[in-house]
Every structure is written in structure tokens, then in C-alpha cells.
Design a protein around this motif. Structure first.
Motif, mmCIF file in Angstrom:
data_model
loop_
_atom_site.group_PDB
_atom_site.id
_atom_site.type_symbol
_atom_site.label_atom_id
_atom_site.label_comp_id
_atom_site.label_asym_id
_atom_site.label_seq_id
_atom_site.Cartn_x
_atom_site.Cartn_y
_atom_site.Cartn_z
ATOM 1 N N PRO A 229 -23.996 36.733 28.002
ATOM 2 C CA PRO A 229 -22.992 37.170 28.982
ATOM 3 C C PRO A 229 -22.463 38.571 28.718
ATOM 4 N N LYS A 230 -22.226 38.911 27.445
ATOM 5 C CA LYS A 230 -21.660 40.223 27.122
ATOM 6 C C LYS A 230 -22.618 41.354 27.486
ATOM 7 N N CYS A 231 -23.914 41.117 27.348
ATOM 8 C CA CYS A 231 -24.893 42.136 27.721
ATOM 9 C C CYS A 231 -24.840 42.415 29.219
ATOM 10 N N HIS A 232 -24.655 41.367 30.010
ATOM 11 C CA HIS A 232 -24.546 41.553 31.457
ATOM 12 C C HIS A 232 -23.275 42.306 31.827
ATOM 13 N N VAL A 233 -22.179 41.948 31.181
ATOM 14 C CA VAL A 233 -20.921 42.654 31.438
ATOM 15 C C VAL A 233 -21.057 44.117 31.043
ATOM 16 N N ARG A 234 -21.707 44.373 29.907
ATOM 17 C CA ARG A 234 -21.911 45.740 29.446
ATOM 18 C C ARG A 234 -22.727 46.551 30.451
ATOM 19 N N MET A 235 -23.822 45.972 30.940
ATOM 20 C CA MET A 235 -24.655 46.674 31.907
ATOM 21 C C MET A 235 -23.866 46.985 33.178
ATOM 22 N N TYR A 236 -23.085 46.025 33.635
ATOM 23 C CA TYR A 236 -22.281 46.196 34.849
ATOM 24 C C TYR A 236 -21.250 47.312 34.658
ATOM 25 N N GLU A 237 -20.623 47.345 33.501
ATOM 26 C CA GLU A 237 -19.645 48.392 33.207
ATOM 27 C C GLU A 237 -20.292 49.770 33.185
ATOM 28 N N LEU A 238 -21.464 49.866 32.566
ATOM 29 C CA LEU A 238 -22.193 51.141 32.548
ATOM 30 C C LEU A 238 -22.524 51.589 33.962
ATOM 31 N N TRP A 239 -22.951 50.654 34.787
ATOM 32 C CA TRP A 239 -23.307 50.967 36.171
ATOM 33 C C TRP A 239 -22.086 51.473 36.940
ATOM 34 N N LEU A 240 -20.973 50.772 36.799
ATOM 35 C CA LEU A 240 -19.764 51.156 37.537
ATOM 36 C C LEU A 240 -19.224 52.509 37.082
ATOM 37 N N LYS A 241 -19.460 52.857 35.817
ATOM 38 C CA LYS A 241 -19.008 54.156 35.296
ATOM 39 C C LYS A 241 -19.969 55.286 35.638
ATOM 40 N N GLY A 242 -21.077 54.950 36.275
ATOM 41 C CA GLY A 242 -22.043 55.973 36.652
ATOM 42 C C GLY A 242 -23.033 56.334 35.567
ATOM 43 N N GLU A 243 -23.034 55.571 34.471
ATOM 44 C CA GLU A 243 -23.967 55.838 33.375
ATOM 45 C C GLU A 243 -25.272 55.087 33.654
ATOM 46 N N ARG A 244 -25.969 55.536 34.685
ATOM 47 C CA ARG A 244 -27.095 54.800 35.225
ATOM 48 C C ARG A 244 -28.286 54.751 34.263
ATOM 49 N N GLU A 245 -28.534 55.820 33.521
ATOM 50 C CA GLU A 245 -29.684 55.829 32.614
ATOM 51 C C GLU A 245 -29.528 54.760 31.536
ATOM 52 N N GLU A 246 -28.328 54.679 30.949
ATOM 53 C CA GLU A 246 -28.078 53.662 29.928
ATOM 54 C C GLU A 246 -28.096 52.268 30.540
ATOM 55 N N ALA A 247 -27.551 52.152 31.739
ATOM 56 C CA ALA A 247 -27.562 50.859 32.426
ATOM 57 C C ALA A 247 -28.983 50.381 32.670
ATOM 58 N N MET A 248 -29.863 51.294 33.060
ATOM 59 C CA MET A 248 -31.232 50.902 33.366
ATOM 60 C C MET A 248 -32.025 50.533 32.110
#
Length: 315
Positions: A229-248
Motif C-alpha cells: 500500500p505504501k508504494c502505491h501512496v508514494r507513486m500517487y504522491e509523486l504523480w500529484l507533485k509533478g515528479e512524473r519521471e520518478e513516478a513512472m
């Protein structure tokens, strides 16, 4: 026709999980680890928990067990101070009448929304008109908002298209959909027609989490959230902050892990990996499903599962 005068609210965007449940060796429900799992998911930051989704083996439960599990999840969350974590109840059944009963039970047990599968026993009779009539009748009678669960794998191949779902989305008590068909084109069409506050569209697999967000989804309702679950929350947070490369980068890991856990044994594999890595529960499932073998669970090398688990434990 619906008698509702006001549109029901949709669930908020975020991370939702179709929670697995745990059994004793005799296939009776094991409350302790089931509650432990709900609590770990809440501590992991999920927005809501889907009780009795397909990963919760809904079709293997009798009515009393469904009610019990909903009450167990709600009381566990409330006792730990997670009153804000939403419960969605899977209420699919093979008749309109029973589906409505399950919706009423869900509301009484503390669920905020229901997720409704299309009946499939008489698949050839489920024309578009029959599907529209079914979901509208359920929504008319449900005391809480309903969502459409599109999962052809468990509905004898019935796959609701975007035209059908968008027609249902105008009903004041139908507020979202889970697309376990993983059809990004369908998701994009629906998300472009309705704001998520009116009709929330969720992909049903972590493999398409970020692609769904790019196309306007409201988050995710995915099986892999059970494990990390924490990995999903982390990815979502990165996406919302615009850190798309790290999110991907994280999205790629989840796509590989989603595929790998499915090949290891699906629901049984998820339970086995949870038990092995987090110290509660076991891999028991109800027949006719099979428990994942130790050999299958050991095949995590090169699948990104180990890497994701390490990240999960570090967050």
C-alpha cells in the motif's frame, strides 16, 4: 425511474484496495489476521477499503459472512482512529433482488458505497437493455451510492462498453466504476465525460495506475495494494507533485509485480506473500481456488516483487 432528487457524492480520489480475507485451515474466516490486514492497509495510507471484491472472494461468502466482514472492517478502523477510511462493499449477486438486499446490508454494516457486478449466470440474456435495467433498479433501491464493477473475467465475458457505463453514470445514485477490464481507452472516454466528483473512474489493476491517472482516473482500486500500500501512496504522491519521471519508475516496478503475482497464483499468492513478509495470516483460500505453492512464492527474483517489498518496508 429513480425517485432521488439530489445526486449522491462520488468517492474521493485516492488509493483503494480490494482487501483479501484470511481463513483457518477448515476455511472458516479467521478474524484476527483479517483485522490485522485492514489495519496495515489503513496505516499504509489507503483512502478506502473494498470489502468483498473479487480478491476478497465475495462469491465464496454467504450473506452472514458478508455482513460480519463489513462490521469487522468498520469496527477495526474506527477503534484504531481511522474513521476517515472509506469502506466500499462488493454487493454483486445473480439476481436484482439479492443484490439490493446486499446493498441494504452493506449500508447497515457501515459501508459508504457499494460496488455492483453485472449478473452473468444467464450471460446471453444480458443485453444492453437488461444491463441498464439491472443497474438502475439496484441504484434506485440502494440506501447508499452504487458503483459499476466491470470485470469480464468473472462475469462470463460480459464487458460493459463506455456507452453503456456513461448511460448509467447519469443516474443520481450511480457514482463511479471500477474497470478491471484494464481498458485505458474506455477509461479515458469515461473520465473525459464526467468530473470525478460526479462519476469517479478507477482502473482495476496497478499495471495501469499511472496510465489511468494520465487519462483522468480518480486513482486506483487494485489487488497489488494488498501487498504494498505504501508504494502505491508514494507513486500517487509523486504523480500529484509533478515528479512524473520518478513516478513512472515506480509504476514500472508495480506493472512487473502485478504480472508476477498473478502468475504466482493470484489471490492465494497475495495471501502467501503477505503472511511471509508481514507476519500474519496464511495462504488459505476457499475451494475451488488453490493455495499458492511455496515453490511459486519463492519465484520472486527478477520480478520486482522483492524490490517493491523492500521499498514498502522502508517507507
Amino acid at each position: 425511474m429513480s425517485t432521488q432528487s439530489k445526486r449522491s457524492p462520488a468517492p474521493p480520489p485516492g488509493i483503494y484496495v480490494p482487501a483479501v480475507i484470511f481463513y483457518n485451515e477448515d476455511e472458516t474466516i479467521d478474524d484476527g489476521p483479517t483485522a490485522d490486514h485492514v489495519l496495515r492497509l489503513a496505516k499504509g495510507g489507503v483512502t478506502g477499503i473494498l470489502v468483498q471484491g473479487s480478491n476478497g472472494e465475495a462469491q465464496h461468502l454467504i450473506r452472514e459472512e458478508r455482513i460480519h466482514l463489513l462490521k469487522l472492517a468498520r469496527s477495526t478502523l474506527d477503534a484504531a482512529g481511522f474513521n476517515n477510511v472509506i469502506i466500499i462493499a462488493g454487493t454483486g449477486a445473480q439476481t436484482t433482488r439479492e443484490t439490493i438486499v446486499f446493498c441494504q446490508d452493506a449500508a447497515a454494516a457501515g459501508a459508504a458505497f457499494t460496488l455492483v457486478l453485472t449478473p452473468s449466470t444467464w450471460a446471453k440474456n444480458m443485453t444492453k437493455d437488461a444491463i441498464l435495467r439491472f443497474h438502475r433498479a439496484v441504484a434506485d433501491a440502494s440506501p447508499i451510492p452504487t458503483m459499476i464493477y466491470n470485470f469480464p473475467t468473472v462475469t462470463a465475458g460480459i464487458d460493459l462498453d463506455s456507452d453503456t457505463i456513461s448511460a448509467l453514470a447519469t443516474h443520481p445514485n450511480i457514482v463511479g466504476t471500477k474497470l478491471s477490464c484494464a481498458n485505458i481507452g474506455k477509461l479515458h472516454r469515461l473520465a473525459s465525460l464526467f468530473p470525478p466528483s460526479q462519476f469517479a473512474v478507477y482502473p482495476g489493476a496497478s499495471a495501469v495506475f499511472a496510465p489511468g491517472l494520465l487519462c483522468g482516473s480518480a486513482g486506483i482500486i487494485g489487488a497489488l495494494v494488498n501487498l504494498v500500500p505504501k508504494c502505491h501512496v508514494r507513486m500517487y504522491e509523486l504523480w500529484l507533485k509533478g515528479e512524473r519521471e520518478e513516478a513512472m519508475k515506480l509504476q514500472a516496478m508495480m506493472a512487473h509485480a502485478d504480472w508476477a503475482t498473478g502468475r504466482m497464483g493470484g489471490i492465494g499468492a497475495l495471501k502467501g506473500l503477505i503472511s511471509k513478509n508481514f507476519g500474519y495470516g496464511n495462504g488459505h483460500v476457499r475451494g475451488p481456488l488453490f493455495e499458492a505453492s511455496e515453490e511459486a512464492l519463492a519465484k520472486t527474483e527478477g520480478t520486482f516483487v522483492l524490490e517493491l517489498l523492500e521499498l514498502e518496508k522502508s517507507l
